[in-house]
Write a protein that holds these residues in place. Structure first.
Motif, PDB file in Angstrom:
ATOM      1  N   THR A   6     -30.927 113.856  77.196  1.00  0.00           N
ATOM      2  CA  THR A   6     -31.155 113.485  75.768  1.00  0.00           C
ATOM      3  C   THR A   6     -32.496 113.702  75.032  1.00  0.00           C
ATOM      4  OG1 THR A   6     -31.219 111.136  75.947  1.00  0.00           O
ATOM      5  CG2 THR A   6     -29.362 111.833  75.260  1.00  0.00           C
ATOM      6  N   ASP A   7     -33.409 113.827  76.274  1.00  0.00           N
ATOM      7  CA  ASP A   7     -34.774 114.264  75.863  1.00  0.00           C
ATOM      8  C   ASP A   7     -34.768 115.475  75.420  1.00  0.00           C
ATOM      9  OD1 ASP A   7     -35.771 111.837  77.005  1.00  0.00           O
ATOM     10  OD2 ASP A   7     -36.431 112.754  78.749  1.00  0.00           O
ATOM     11  N   PRO A   8     -35.880 115.567  74.114  1.00  0.00           N
ATOM     12  CA  PRO A   8     -35.871 116.998  73.476  1.00  0.00           C
ATOM     13  C   PRO A   8     -36.589 117.892  74.634  1.00  0.00           C
ATOM     14  CG  PRO A   8     -37.714 115.258  72.653  1.00  0.00           C
ATOM     15  CD  PRO A   8     -36.601 114.415  73.545  1.00  0.00           C
ATOM     16  N   PRO A   9     -36.554 119.290  74.338  1.00  0.00           N
ATOM     17  CA  PRO A   9     -36.999 119.970  75.269  1.00  0.00           C
ATOM     18  C   PRO A   9     -38.574 119.881  75.119  1.00  0.00           C
ATOM     19  CG  PRO A   9     -36.105 121.261  73.520  1.00  0.00           C
ATOM     20  CD  PRO A   9     -35.607 119.962  73.269  1.00  0.00           C
ATOM     21  N   LYS A  10     -39.528 120.238  76.238  1.00  0.00           N
ATOM     22  CA  LYS A  10     -41.032 120.282  76.191  1.00  0.00           C
ATOM     23  C   LYS A  10     -41.547 121.029  74.802  1.00  0.00           C
ATOM     24  CE  LYS A  10     -44.715 118.776  77.403  1.00  0.00           C
ATOM     25  NZ  LYS A  10     -45.039 117.190  77.364  1.00  0.00           N
ATOM     26  N   LEU A  11     -41.001 122.357  74.908  1.00  0.00           N
ATOM     27  CA  LEU A  11     -41.338 123.040  73.583  1.00  0.00           C
ATOM     28  C   LEU A  11     -40.009 123.616  73.178  1.00  0.00           C
ATOM     29  CD1 LEU A  11     -44.079 125.068  75.530  1.00  0.00           C
ATOM     30  CD2 LEU A  11     -44.398 123.270  73.715  1.00  0.00           C
ATOM     31  N   ARG A  12     -39.828 123.924  71.877  1.00  0.00           N
ATOM     32  CA  ARG A  12     -38.703 124.541  71.010  1.00  0.00           C
ATOM     33  C   ARG A  12     -39.239 125.406  70.096  1.00  0.00           C
ATOM     34  NH1 ARG A  12     -33.566 121.142  69.467  1.00  0.00           N
ATOM     35  NH2 ARG A  12     -33.024 122.041  71.397  1.00  0.00           N
ATOM     36  N   LEU A  13     -38.724 126.658  70.390  1.00  0.00           N
ATOM     37  CA  LEU A  13     -38.869 127.627  69.302  1.00  0.00           C
ATOM     38  C   LEU A  13     -37.810 127.584  68.725  1.00  0.00           C
ATOM     39  CD1 LEU A  13     -40.988 130.044  71.678  1.00  0.00           C
ATOM     40  CD2 LEU A  13     -41.894 129.332  69.560  1.00  0.00           C
ATOM     41  N   ASP A  14     -37.494 127.539  67.524  1.00  0.00           N
ATOM     42  CA  ASP A  14     -36.201 127.537  66.798  1.00  0.00           C
ATOM     43  C   ASP A  14     -36.381 128.380  65.682  1.00  0.00           C
ATOM     44  OD1 ASP A  14     -33.680 126.928  65.800  1.00  0.00           O
ATOM     45  OD2 ASP A  14     -34.294 125.043  64.819  1.00  0.00           O
ATOM     46  N   ARG A  15     -35.741 129.506  65.913  1.00  0.00           N
ATOM     47  CA  ARG A  15     -35.475 130.883  64.996  1.00  0.00           C
ATOM     48  C   ARG A  15     -36.915 131.044  64.270  1.00  0.00           C
ATOM     49  NH1 ARG A  15     -30.142 130.931  61.480  1.00  0.00           N
ATOM     50  NH2 ARG A  15     -30.774 133.083  61.969  1.00  0.00           N
ATOM     51  N   ILE A  16     -37.616 131.358  65.280  1.00  0.00           N
ATOM     52  CA  ILE A  16     -39.268 131.550  64.763  1.00  0.00           C
ATOM     53  C   ILE A  16     -39.345 133.012  64.270  1.00  0.00           C
ATOM     54  CG2 ILE A  16     -41.528 132.006  65.614  1.00  0.00           C
ATOM     55  CD1 ILE A  16     -40.797 128.978  65.211  1.00  0.00           C
ATOM     56  N   GLY A  17     -39.953 133.051  63.208  1.00  0.00           N
ATOM     57  CA  GLY A  17     -40.522 134.554  62.424  1.00  0.00           C
ATOM     58  C   GLY A  17     -41.716 134.584  62.121  1.00  0.00           C
ATOM     59  N   LYS A  18     -42.385 135.732  62.460  1.00  0.00           N
ATOM     60  CA  LYS A  18     -43.762 136.042  61.950  1.00  0.00           C
ATOM     61  C   LYS A  18     -43.914 137.224  61.348  1.00  0.00           C
ATOM     62  CE  LYS A  18     -48.260 135.190  61.730  1.00  0.00           C
ATOM     63  NZ  LYS A  18     -48.765 133.891  60.674  1.00  0.00           N
TER      64      LYS A  18
END
Ligand code: ADP
Ligand code: MG
Length: 275
Positions: A6-18
């Motif tokens: 259930t731990d969140p991931p260390k890093l999460r990129l969620d639908r990133i746009g730039k």
């Protein structure tokens, strides 16, 4: 000490746009709809042709760029800027020319938050352990101009590691080195990262390269990007055993993974050479 499901991931990129707005021209969409979770202790490598948005993704993780859309988190917390939990290393990470090897490695501990709570003796001990770890014992009093490219990147690595960030963000750190030095530093990097330790005891690494063989040698997973706009095309599990060494590079499985990833980006890479 395994991470619970259930731990969140260390890093999460969620639908990133730039998007970069360029005066007098159409905006550049550097990264589009990029979604990826990176686990605690994972060695994640991003590959893709030049200009596909790799550095932009890393800068978003570092907090040096704000995404135009989407969410980026560390341990479930939103990333709003740089922080001591993330350390960055670049291809041409300029060392301070007026500082010795020792002074460069010590710099972040003297002047940054990473040194908080360390007294002088503890700081010296910390610097010494990382100078030793990267194989620079005996060169402490040298200045950057007295070092080879490989040694300079060892200094940059020691400086990064001495701050003991949870996450190492590395943008083509070996790209400027000659081929032999590069292979040696790939081996060293895995040793320093702790490939002999349990995953929970490893640091999380996001490593960028355009060299596919380097990606396969280092990674737990390889994220393949395509360009214009920069999108995530595939994520490949690298099921090669650790510890990895020269014998790994000779394995048929190593060759097969390299070929497979190359086939995923070949057309893109070709276009990048003719446009
Ligand atoms: N500050 C910026 N302003 C305008 N365009 C940029 C900027 N940074 C990057 N870009 C553009 O975004 C795209 C992705 O760049 P980058 O992330 O550096 O790619 P890579 O690291 O894969 O070579 C490229 O087209 C690049 O020209
Ligand atoms: Mg780049």
């Amino acid at each position: 000490m395994g991470a619970a499901m259930t731990d969140p991931p260390k890093l999460r990129l969620d639908r990133i746009g730039k998007r970069f707005d360029v005066q007098g021209a159409a905006a550049t969409v550097a990264v589009d709809d990029f979604t990826l979770d990176i686990r605690q202790g994972e060695f994640l490598v991003i590959v893709g042709p030049s200009g596909c948005g790799k550095t932009t993704v890393l800068n978003v993780l570092a907090g040096l760029e704000q995404p135009s859309g989407g969410n980026v988190t560390i341990d479930g917390r939103q990333i709003r800027g740089p922080g001591p939990d993330r350390g960055v290393m670049f291809q041409d990470y300029a060392l301070f020319p007026w500082h010795t090897v020792w002074g460069n490695v010590e710099f972040g501990l003297r002047h940054g938050p990473a040194g908080n709570g360390l007294d002088g003796a503890a700081r010296q001990q910390r610097v010494k352990s990382y100078v030793d770890l990267v194989g620079l014992a005996g060169s402490e009093t040298k200045y950057p101009h007295q070092l080879s490219g490989g040694m300079r990147q060892r200094v940059a690595l020691a400086r990064l590691m001495a701050n003991e960030p949870d996450v190492l963000l590395m943008d083509e750190p070996l790209a400027a080195l000659d081929a032999q030095t590069r292979l040696i530093l790939q081996d060293e990097l895995l040793r320093i990262w702790g490939q002999d330790r349990q995953p929970a005891a490893r640091r999380t690494v996001v490593f960028i390269t355009h060299a596919i063989d380097e990606a396969v040698f280092l990674a737990d997973r390889v994220a393949v990007m395509t360009s214009h706009p920069g999108r995530l095309k595939a994520v490949i599990d690298v099921d090669l055993p650790r510890p990895r060494n020269d014998a790994t590079r000779a394995m048929p499985r190593f060759q097969a993974l390299t070929q497979h990833i190359w086939s995923l980006i070949r057309d893109e890479a070709y276009r990048a050479t003719v446009t």
